[in-house]
Design an enzyme around this catalytic site. Sequence first.
Site, short mmCIF file in Angstrom:
data_model
loop_
_atom_site.label_atom_id
_atom_site.label_comp_id
_atom_site.label_asym_id
_atom_site.label_seq_id
_atom_site.Cartn_x
_atom_site.Cartn_y
_atom_site.Cartn_z
N GLU A 1 1.08 -1.46 0.44
CA GLU A 1 0.07 0.06 -0.06
C GLU A 1 0.90 1.24 -0.06
OE1 GLU A 1 -2.94 0.18 3.36
OE2 GLU A 1 -2.97 2.71 3.27
N ARG B 1 0.70 10.35 0.89
CA ARG B 1 0.79 11.55 0.92
C ARG B 1 1.81 11.95 1.03
NH1 ARG B 1 0.29 8.04 7.29
NH2 ARG B 1 -1.60 6.89 6.39
N LYS C 1 -11.24 -1.61 5.91
CA LYS C 1 -10.22 -1.64 6.77
C LYS C 1 -11.01 -0.88 8.24
CE LYS C 1 -6.83 2.21 6.62
NZ LYS C 1 -5.34 2.73 6.16
C1 3PG Z 1 -2.61 4.26 7.50
O1 3PG Z 1 -2.10 4.83 6.91
O2 3PG Z 1 -3.10 3.07 7.67
C2 3PG Z 1 -2.11 4.08 9.47
O3 3PG Z 1 -1.85 5.86 9.35
C3 3PG Z 1 -1.28 3.77 9.80
O4 3PG Z 1 -0.83 3.82 11.08
P1 3PG Z 1 0.56 2.89 11.74
O5 3PG Z 1 1.24 4.58 11.37
O6 3PG Z 1 0.36 3.38 12.80
O7 3PG Z 1 0.79 1.46 11.09
#
Ligand code: 3PG
Length: 206
Positions: free
Chosen positions: A38, A42, A126
């Site tokens: 994924e 960003r 999700k």
């Molecule tokens: C995402 O985008 O799915 C989350 O921000 C990931 O979260 P994490 O940085 O706590 O793994």
Amino acid sequence: MTNWIEPGPVMPVIVLEDAGLAVDLAHALVDAGIFHLEVTLRTASALDVITRIRTAVPKALVGAGTVLGADQWRRACDAGATFGVSPGFTAELGEAIRKQAIPFIPGVSTASEAMRAMNEGFHLLKLFPAEAVGGRALLRALHGPLPQLRFCPTGGIGLHNAADYLALPNVQCVGGSWLVPQHALDTRDWAGIGALAREAVALRRA
Ligand code: 3PG
């Protein structure tokens, strides 16, 4: 529409500024047995990252993460994304997803949101931000009334709790940024990322 081939047991949430690292990173993950990647939208280079991985690493299934709106989703599809993930689910995004024959995992954090996504044909969702909205307790509770749904929780998950999530009957895979640490990217530590990925893949439910 809508959900897809089964990801799991882990899916890295990739935030990559330097598209020049994309192919080496994807090789490190794929060689360690992680195929669903994924790439979050960003960073300014995210679409370029998706195209590079799609072109150079055919074994990888590269998706776009943090898809927030219709225009972003269309551009991600044009860049070569083979699936999409969003932190939430809006009417605008739902309409955009229906226009593309590309799998999508919409984000939810409540029973009502899960019901809405289910009514639109999504059965893999999700759960975000997983730990903040109730984590495993919430997933266990949702399984009672919504047993047909499967989740990919992200947000606050790491090696310390991933196996506990994967032990739940409604968890398909867990996601997280812990699989691609910034310091490992900064030092081009592909062996370290590979080792982390192997450790995560070993969490697979027996
Ligand atoms: C995402 O985008 O799915 C989350 O921000 C990931 O979260 P994490 O940085 O706590 O793994």
